[in-house]
Structure formats: C-alpha cells, structure tokens
Design a protein around this motif. Structure first.
Motif, mmCIF file in Angstrom:
data_model
loop_
_atom_site.group_PDB
_atom_site.id
_atom_site.type_symbol
_atom_site.label_atom_id
_atom_site.label_comp_id
_atom_site.label_asym_id
_atom_site.label_seq_id
_atom_site.Cartn_x
_atom_site.Cartn_y
_atom_site.Cartn_z
ATOM 1 N N LEU A 198 1.487 10.639 9.000
ATOM 2 C CA LEU A 198 -0.074 10.291 10.115
ATOM 3 C C LEU A 198 -0.345 9.473 9.515
ATOM 4 C CD1 LEU A 198 -1.202 10.895 12.659
ATOM 5 C CD2 LEU A 198 -2.595 12.848 11.521
ATOM 6 N N ASP A 199 -0.439 9.663 7.542
ATOM 7 C CA ASP A 199 -1.800 8.235 7.220
ATOM 8 C C ASP A 199 -0.614 7.071 6.887
ATOM 9 O OD1 ASP A 199 -3.024 7.123 5.156
ATOM 10 O OD2 ASP A 199 -2.054 7.688 3.592
ATOM 11 N N TYR A 224 0.684 -1.275 0.112
ATOM 12 C CA TYR A 224 -0.006 0.372 -0.205
ATOM 13 C C TYR A 224 1.065 0.967 0.145
ATOM 14 C CZ TYR A 224 0.410 -0.887 5.418
ATOM 15 O OH TYR A 224 0.834 -0.083 6.334
ATOM 16 N N THR A 225 0.093 2.736 -0.414
ATOM 17 C CA THR A 225 1.073 3.772 -0.135
ATOM 18 C C THR A 225 0.438 4.732 1.068
ATOM 19 O OG1 THR A 225 -0.539 4.807 -1.530
ATOM 20 C CG2 THR A 225 1.318 3.165 -2.537
ATOM 21 N N LEU A 273 -4.754 -0.639 10.584
ATOM 22 C CA LEU A 273 -6.082 -2.231 9.834
ATOM 23 C C LEU A 273 -5.253 -3.094 8.352
ATOM 24 C CD1 LEU A 273 -8.077 0.827 9.495
ATOM 25 C CD2 LEU A 273 -9.041 -0.965 10.580
ATOM 26 N N LYS A 274 -3.429 -2.565 8.784
ATOM 27 C CA LYS A 274 -2.868 -3.504 7.529
ATOM 28 C C LYS A 274 -1.921 -3.539 8.254
ATOM 29 C CE LYS A 274 -4.402 -0.644 3.674
ATOM 30 N NZ LYS A 274 -5.991 -0.990 3.095
ATOM 31 N N ASN A 275 -1.012 -5.203 7.309
ATOM 32 C CA ASN A 275 0.114 -5.359 7.609
ATOM 33 C C ASN A 275 1.555 -4.348 8.059
ATOM 34 O OD1 ASN A 275 -1.213 -8.191 7.532
ATOM 35 N ND2 ASN A 275 -0.138 -8.316 4.932
ATOM 36 N N VAL A 276 2.648 -4.868 8.433
ATOM 37 C CA VAL A 276 3.658 -3.910 8.810
ATOM 38 C C VAL A 276 4.745 -4.986 7.763
ATOM 39 C CG1 VAL A 276 5.516 -3.686 10.200
ATOM 40 C CG2 VAL A 276 3.170 -4.247 11.426
ATOM 41 N N PRO A 277 4.969 -3.948 7.189
ATOM 42 C CA PRO A 277 5.841 -4.033 5.526
ATOM 43 C C PRO A 277 7.350 -4.395 6.199
ATOM 44 C CG PRO A 277 6.011 -1.309 5.524
ATOM 45 C CD PRO A 277 4.682 -2.100 6.910
#
Length: 213
Positions: free
Chosen positions: A38-39, A32-33, A46-50
């Motif tokens: 802050l974003d 994701y981007t 909610l999303k995976n840790v890269p």
C-alpha cells in the motif's frame, strides 16, 4: 543509465542495508523504499516508476503476494524480484503465479544479489539454484508451447490445475476424489511426459499453458 530499484520491506534496517549494498553496484540504484504494498501504491502517485521491485513476502497491511499481483495488473513492465526468507515451493509457486520474475533468499551474498539483478534485467527472469532446473527451463520461450505435442489425459490436466494452488497432495486427492497414491501416479506421469522434476516445474508449466484460473 542505471536501472532503478524500489525496495518494499517492512523492516527499515534491512531496506536501508539493501539500499547501501546496491549503491555499490554499477548498473543499479535504489530510488526509494516502501514498508508494504500500500505504501508503494501511494508513493507511485508522486514518484517515478522503477524498473525493478525488490519485494519481501511477509509484511503487514499488504503483503508480498498481494503486492506482486497488483504490480502484475497495474504495472506489468516492472520486474518483480522476491527477496525473502521463505524457502518453500508453495511461496515460489504463488509468487510466480502473481507475476514475480525472480526469487532469492535474504541470506545471499551481495555478489549473488548483483548477479540476480543482472540476470533479471538481461533474461527477464532469475531463480535460485534449488528451483533453477525446473523453473528456468519451464519459463523459457523456446520450451513453453509444447502443449499441443504432449498427450495429457483429462485427469492429468485436472491435476495440473491443482498444482498452482496451495493444496498439498493429500488435499488434492480429496478434491479429485481419489487416493493420494493415484495423485502421485498423475504427478509421476507428468514428470515423465513433461521432462520435469518437481511440483514447481509442473506449476510453472500449468501457468504458462493455461491450466489455471
């Protein structure tokens, strides 16, 4: 399994272009981007840790310096690769201080970007040619812990602490209550003692050996 990447850049077109380029790399994928730090914090809920963050510096709300520092504190396993147009020692030093493991310019060729990503995964760090001779050597685990073997004066140690700040040499001389020429003498002496060639190298040495707040 591919290494996961998040791109943090407020320029949507650049972020999308980078995502498209990286989609052609065999070992990496963009999950994701984000438009700023802050974003990124919000999306992490909610999303995976890269595995890797590709981070711009100049962004609104929460810039790259703040974002790198936040990642260093909250997710130290994430490898931060700066991708910026800022080609100056001060930005590089500050990003290293804030935990960045790599630093590349946005005008690089896609093949160089892939090489940099492979380098940061394989070695834990990757820096550009203009800083490689000092930074790469200084952060090597085999060459870091030389502090006990090198005799530094109190004034040289004081100067080392200032190398990790954003002050120029004239401002450092004012803080140290001496002439700019004397500060240059401290710098040149440290270059010789530590076998380094630039302020970047001195700053990295200072950070790795505890000469900073």
């Amino acid at each position: 399994m591919k290494h996961t990447i998040v791109i943090i850049d407020d320029h949507v077109l650049i972020a999308n272009a980078l995502s498209g380029i990286i989609s052609n790399f065999n070992q990496f994928e963009v999950i994701y981007t984000c438009e700023n730090g802050l974003d990124f914090q919000e999306k992490l809920k909610l999303k995976n840790v890269p595995d890797i963050v590709l981070l711009d510096i100049s962004m609104p709300i929460m810039d790259g310096f703040e974002t790198a520092e936040w990642i260093k504190i909250n997710h130290p396993d994430i490898l931060v690769m700066v991708l910026s147009m800022q080609e100056d020692e001060q930005s590089l030093i500050k990003m290293i201080k804030n935990g960045a493991k790599g630093y590349m310019l946005k005008n690089i060729h896609p093949t160089d970007l892939e090489k940099a990503l492979n380098g940061i995964v394989d070695n834990g760090h990757f820096f550009p040619e203009w800083a490689r001779s000092t930074v790469f050597t200084s952060i090597s685990d085999d060459t870091i812990n030389t502090q006990s073997k090198i005799n530094l004066s109190e004034r040289e140690e004081e100067f080392l602490r200032f190398t990790v700040t954003e002050m120029n040499y004239r401002e450092i001389s004012e803080k140290m209550f001496c002439s700019p020429r004397t500060v240059e003498n401290y710098r040149d002496s440290l270059f010789e003692k530590l076998e380094l060639k630039s302020r970047v190298g001195l700053a990295v040495y200072a950070l790795k050996n505890g000469y900073s707040e």
